[in-house]
Design a protein around this motif. Structure first.
Motif, PDB file in Angstrom:
ATOM      1  N   MET A   1       0.827  -1.207   0.000  1.00 40.92           N
ATOM      2  CA  MET A   1       0.000   0.000   0.000  1.00 40.92           C
ATOM      3  C   MET A   1       0.860   1.255   0.000  1.00 40.92           C
ATOM      4  O   MET A   1       0.554   2.225  -0.710  1.00 40.92           O
ATOM      5  CB  MET A   1      -0.953  -0.019   1.195  1.00 40.92           C
ATOM      6  CG  MET A   1      -2.008  -1.093   1.088  1.00 40.92           C
ATOM      7  SD  MET A   1      -3.087  -1.045   2.533  1.00 40.92           S
ATOM      8  CE  MET A   1      -3.786  -2.677   2.469  1.00 40.92           C
ATOM      9  N   ILE A   2       1.936   1.245   0.759  1.00 43.29           N
ATOM     10  CA  ILE A   2       2.860   2.385   0.784  1.00 43.29           C
ATOM     11  C   ILE A   2       3.430   2.616  -0.610  1.00 43.29           C
ATOM     12  O   ILE A   2       3.446   3.745  -1.118  1.00 43.29           O
ATOM     13  CB  ILE A   2       3.987   2.155   1.822  1.00 43.29           C
ATOM     14  CG1 ILE A   2       3.414   2.201   3.244  1.00 43.29           C
ATOM     15  CG2 ILE A   2       5.128   3.151   1.631  1.00 43.29           C
ATOM     16  CD1 ILE A   2       4.334   1.610   4.307  1.00 43.29           C
ATOM     17  N   LYS A   3       3.882   1.549  -1.242  1.00 44.61           N
ATOM     18  CA  LYS A   3       4.449   1.648  -2.595  1.00 44.61           C
ATOM     19  C   LYS A   3       3.419   2.207  -3.577  1.00 44.61           C
ATOM     20  O   LYS A   3       3.722   3.097  -4.380  1.00 44.61           O
ATOM     21  CB  LYS A   3       4.929   0.275  -3.054  1.00 44.61           C
ATOM     22  CG  LYS A   3       5.549   0.264  -4.427  1.00 44.61           C
ATOM     23  CD  LYS A   3       6.011  -1.134  -4.812  1.00 44.61           C
ATOM     24  CE  LYS A   3       6.565  -1.133  -6.229  1.00 44.61           C
ATOM     25  NZ  LYS A   3       6.959  -2.482  -6.662  1.00 44.61           N
ATOM     26  N   ALA A   4       2.203   1.688  -3.509  1.00 43.13           N
ATOM     27  CA  ALA A   4       1.147   2.150  -4.418  1.00 43.13           C
ATOM     28  C   ALA A   4       0.834   3.625  -4.197  1.00 43.13           C
ATOM     29  O   ALA A   4       0.763   4.400  -5.161  1.00 43.13           O
ATOM     30  CB  ALA A   4      -0.109   1.302  -4.233  1.00 43.13           C
ATOM     31  N   LEU A   5       0.648   4.021  -2.963  1.00 40.02           N
ATOM     32  CA  LEU A   5       0.299   5.410  -2.675  1.00 40.02           C
ATOM     33  C   LEU A   5       1.436   6.362  -3.058  1.00 40.02           C
ATOM     34  O   LEU A   5       1.189   7.439  -3.612  1.00 40.02           O
ATOM     35  CB  LEU A   5      -0.093   5.577  -1.209  1.00 40.02           C
ATOM     36  CG  LEU A   5      -1.412   4.899  -0.811  1.00 40.02           C
ATOM     37  CD1 LEU A   5      -1.594   4.924   0.704  1.00 40.02           C
ATOM     38  CD2 LEU A   5      -2.601   5.524  -1.516  1.00 40.02           C
ATOM     39  N   LYS A   6       2.676   5.965  -2.800  1.00 42.88           N
ATOM     40  CA  LYS A   6       3.822   6.796  -3.185  1.00 42.88           C
ATOM     41  C   LYS A   6       3.858   7.018  -4.695  1.00 42.88           C
ATOM     42  O   LYS A   6       4.281   8.070  -5.159  1.00 42.88           O
ATOM     43  CB  LYS A   6       5.137   6.139  -2.740  1.00 42.88           C
ATOM     44  CG  LYS A   6       5.531   6.416  -1.320  1.00 42.88           C
ATOM     45  CD  LYS A   6       6.900   5.812  -1.049  1.00 42.88           C
ATOM     46  CE  LYS A   6       7.405   6.156   0.320  1.00 42.88           C
ATOM     47  NZ  LYS A   6       8.728   5.564   0.594  1.00 42.88           N
ATOM     48  N   ALA A   7       3.426   6.013  -5.461  1.00 43.46           N
ATOM     49  CA  ALA A   7       3.461   6.081  -6.925  1.00 43.46           C
ATOM     50  C   ALA A   7       2.199   6.714  -7.512  1.00 43.46           C
ATOM     51  O   ALA A   7       2.037   6.753  -8.732  1.00 43.46           O
ATOM     52  CB  ALA A   7       3.665   4.681  -7.501  1.00 43.46           C
ATOM     53  N   GLY A   8       1.293   7.178  -6.649  1.00 47.86           N
ATOM     54  CA  GLY A   8       0.076   7.823  -7.133  1.00 47.86           C
ATOM     55  C   GLY A   8      -1.038   6.866  -7.504  1.00 47.86           C
ATOM     56  O   GLY A   8      -1.968   7.243  -8.220  1.00 47.86           O
ATOM     57  N   HIS A   9      -0.962   5.633  -7.017  1.00 50.74           N
ATOM     58  CA  HIS A   9      -2.000   4.642  -7.303  1.00 50.74           C
ATOM     59  C   HIS A   9      -3.066   4.629  -6.211  1.00 50.74           C
ATOM     60  O   HIS A   9      -2.964   5.335  -5.218  1.00 50.74           O
ATOM     61  CB  HIS A   9      -1.364   3.259  -7.477  1.00 50.74           C
ATOM     62  CG  HIS A   9      -0.517   3.166  -8.704  1.00 50.74           C
ATOM     63  ND1 HIS A   9      -1.039   3.181  -9.970  1.00 50.74           N
ATOM     64  CD2 HIS A   9       0.818   3.090  -8.846  1.00 50.74           C
ATOM     65  CE1 HIS A   9      -0.059   3.100 -10.852  1.00 50.74           C
ATOM     66  NE2 HIS A   9       1.079   3.047 -10.195  1.00 50.74           N
ATOM     67  N   LYS A  10      -4.081   3.801  -6.420  1.00 49.23           N
ATOM     68  CA  LYS A  10      -5.253   3.740  -5.540  1.00 49.23           C
ATOM     69  C   LYS A  10      -5.298   2.436  -4.760  1.00 49.23           C
ATOM     70  O   LYS A  10      -4.742   1.426  -5.176  1.00 49.23           O
ATOM     71  CB  LYS A  10      -6.531   3.864  -6.382  1.00 49.23           C
ATOM     72  CG  LYS A  10      -6.650   5.172  -7.139  1.00 49.23           C
ATOM     73  CD  LYS A  10      -7.890   5.218  -8.018  1.00 49.23           C
ATOM     74  CE  LYS A  10      -7.897   4.279  -9.186  1.00 49.23           C
ATOM     75  NZ  LYS A  10      -6.807   4.377 -10.144  1.00 49.23           N
ATOM     76  N   LEU A  11      -6.050   2.482  -3.667  1.00 48.88           N
ATOM     77  CA  LEU A  11      -6.353   1.296  -2.875  1.00 48.88           C
ATOM     78  C   LEU A  11      -7.836   0.990  -3.049  1.00 48.88           C
ATOM     79  O   LEU A  11      -8.667   1.895  -2.977  1.00 48.88           O
ATOM     80  CB  LEU A  11      -6.064   1.548  -1.390  1.00 48.88           C
ATOM     81  CG  LEU A  11      -4.692   2.093  -1.028  1.00 48.88           C
ATOM     82  CD1 LEU A  11      -4.602   2.310   0.485  1.00 48.88           C
ATOM     83  CD2 LEU A  11      -3.580   1.182  -1.518  1.00 48.88           C
ATOM     84  N   PHE A  12      -8.154  -0.270  -3.280  1.00 49.49           N
ATOM     85  CA  PHE A  12      -9.542  -0.713  -3.393  1.00 49.49           C
ATOM     86  C   PHE A  12      -9.812  -1.756  -2.314  1.00 49.49           C
ATOM     87  O   PHE A  12      -8.928  -2.540  -1.960  1.00 49.49           O
ATOM     88  CB  PHE A  12      -9.814  -1.345  -4.765  1.00 49.49           C
ATOM     89  CG  PHE A  12      -9.738  -0.376  -5.893  1.00 49.49           C
ATOM     90  CD1 PHE A  12     -10.823   0.432  -6.209  1.00 49.49           C
ATOM     91  CD2 PHE A  12      -8.585  -0.262  -6.650  1.00 49.49           C
ATOM     92  CE1 PHE A  12     -10.758   1.337  -7.252  1.00 49.49           C
ATOM     93  CE2 PHE A  12      -8.504   0.641  -7.690  1.00 49.49           C
ATOM     94  CZ  PHE A  12      -9.587   1.445  -8.001  1.00 49.49           C
ATOM     95  N   PHE A  13     -11.057  -1.778  -1.831  1.00 51.82           N
ATOM     96  CA  PHE A  13     -11.466  -2.731  -0.801  1.00 51.82           C
ATOM     97  C   PHE A  13     -12.798  -3.347  -1.208  1.00 51.82           C
ATOM     98  O   PHE A  13     -13.681  -2.641  -1.716  1.00 51.82           O
ATOM     99  CB  PHE A  13     -11.635  -2.026   0.553  1.00 51.82           C
ATOM    100  CG  PHE A  13     -10.369  -1.390   1.051  1.00 51.82           C
ATOM    101  CD1 PHE A  13      -9.539  -2.063   1.917  1.00 51.82           C
ATOM    102  CD2 PHE A  13      -9.997  -0.121   0.622  1.00 51.82           C
ATOM    103  CE1 PHE A  13      -8.360  -1.475   2.376  1.00 51.82           C
ATOM    104  CE2 PHE A  13      -8.825   0.474   1.062  1.00 51.82           C
ATOM    105  CZ  PHE A  13      -8.005  -0.208   1.940  1.00 51.82           C
ATOM    106  N   CYS A  14     -12.966  -4.651  -0.973  1.00 52.73           N
ATOM    107  CA  CYS A  14     -14.266  -5.271  -1.248  1.00 52.73           C
ATOM    108  C   CYS A  14     -14.514  -6.430  -0.294  1.00 52.73           C
ATOM    109  O   CYS A  14     -13.594  -7.035   0.235  1.00 52.73           O
ATOM    110  CB  CYS A  14     -14.379  -5.727  -2.703  1.00 52.73           C
ATOM    111  SG  CYS A  14     -13.320  -7.113  -3.167  1.00 52.73           S
ATOM    112  N   GLY A  15     -15.795  -6.725  -0.084  1.00 54.59           N
ATOM    113  CA  GLY A  15     -16.230  -7.815   0.774  1.00 54.59           C
ATOM    114  C   GLY A  15     -17.737  -7.748   0.917  1.00 54.59           C
ATOM    115  O   GLY A  15     -18.371  -6.791   0.456  1.00 54.59           O
ATOM    116  N   ASN A  16     -18.324  -8.743   1.499  1.00 53.71           N
ATOM    117  CA  ASN A  16     -19.769  -8.843   1.680  1.00 53.71           C
ATOM    118  C   ASN A  16     -20.141  -8.774   3.157  1.00 53.71           C
ATOM    119  O   ASN A  16     -19.381  -9.219   4.009  1.00 53.71           O
ATOM    120  CB  ASN A  16     -20.275 -10.171   1.105  1.00 53.71           C
ATOM    121  CG  ASN A  16     -20.004 -10.292  -0.374  1.00 53.71           C
ATOM    122  OD1 ASN A  16     -20.554  -9.563  -1.174  1.00 53.71           O
ATOM    123  ND2 ASN A  16     -19.121 -11.223  -0.745  1.00 53.71           N
TER     124      ASN A  16
END
Length: 189
Positions: free
Chosen positions: A34-49
């Motif tokens: 998540m740190i790597k993604a956020l540093k690179a300007g990417h997004k976090l997605f979450f899913c579940g029921n």
């Protein structure tokens, strides 16, 4: 009633301790992804029921708002919140694709998907992971029991050490809060 409550607390503590023992490296890997993604300007997605849908919303909100520190907002999206998309996709296609279809519209290589399923066998969560992997989205599975199908297909699998839904969900919350704190502390240092 006292005994019942004491038993619930004792069991919850034991499950969390065992979950930590079995998953410490995976929790760190998830935070690092998540740190790597956020540093690179990417997004976090979450899913579940069900309860995992509520966890998706809760944790996405921690990233968009704040966990413990004042900081800029980070792009985190719970794929469980758009009722028009969920009901249209469920009605027009099948409930199995409600998360993967949203990822097709919003996700890109380098993003992170946190897929939550207490059993590890939720078909729509598994379909989201399959799609994510096909386009280079990092997948983090958060599950319980034996991990189900989800644990075997994710890049990083975190498996709560219980087969009881309530104990799994309690462990998931401390896992997510640990990740939030690691990400926030690292990115605001």
């Amino acid at each position: 009633m006292n005994k019942t409550i004491e038993q619930i607390f004792a069991e919850s503590i034991q499950v969390k301790q065992e979950t930590l023992k079995k998953n410490l490296p995976q929790i760190i890997q998830a935070a690092e992804a998540m740190i790597k993604a956020l540093k690179a300007g990417h997004k976090l997605f979450f899913c579940g029921n069900g309860g995992s849908a509520a966890d998706s919303q809760h944790i996405a909100a921690e990233f968009v708002g704040r966990f413990q520190k004042e900081r800029k907002a980070w792009p985190a999206i719970a794929l469980t919140t758009d009722t028009s998309a969920l009901t249209a996709l469920g009605n027009d296609y099948t409930f199995d694709i409600v998360f993967s279809r949203q990822l097709q519209a919003l996700g890109q290589k380098g993003d992170v998907l946190v897929a939550i399923s207490t059993s590890g066998n939720s078909k729509n969560v598994i379909e989201a992971v399959k799609y994510a992997k096909s386009v280079g989205i990092v997948t983090v599975g958060v599950t319980g029991g034996n991990g189900g199908h989800l644990a075997g297909i994710c890049d990083i699998a975190i498996v709560a050490a219980s087969s009881k839904t309530a104990r799994i969900q309690e462990s998931h919350l401390v896992i997510f809060h640990s990740i939030c704190e690691l990400v926030e502390t690292t990115l605001t240092a």
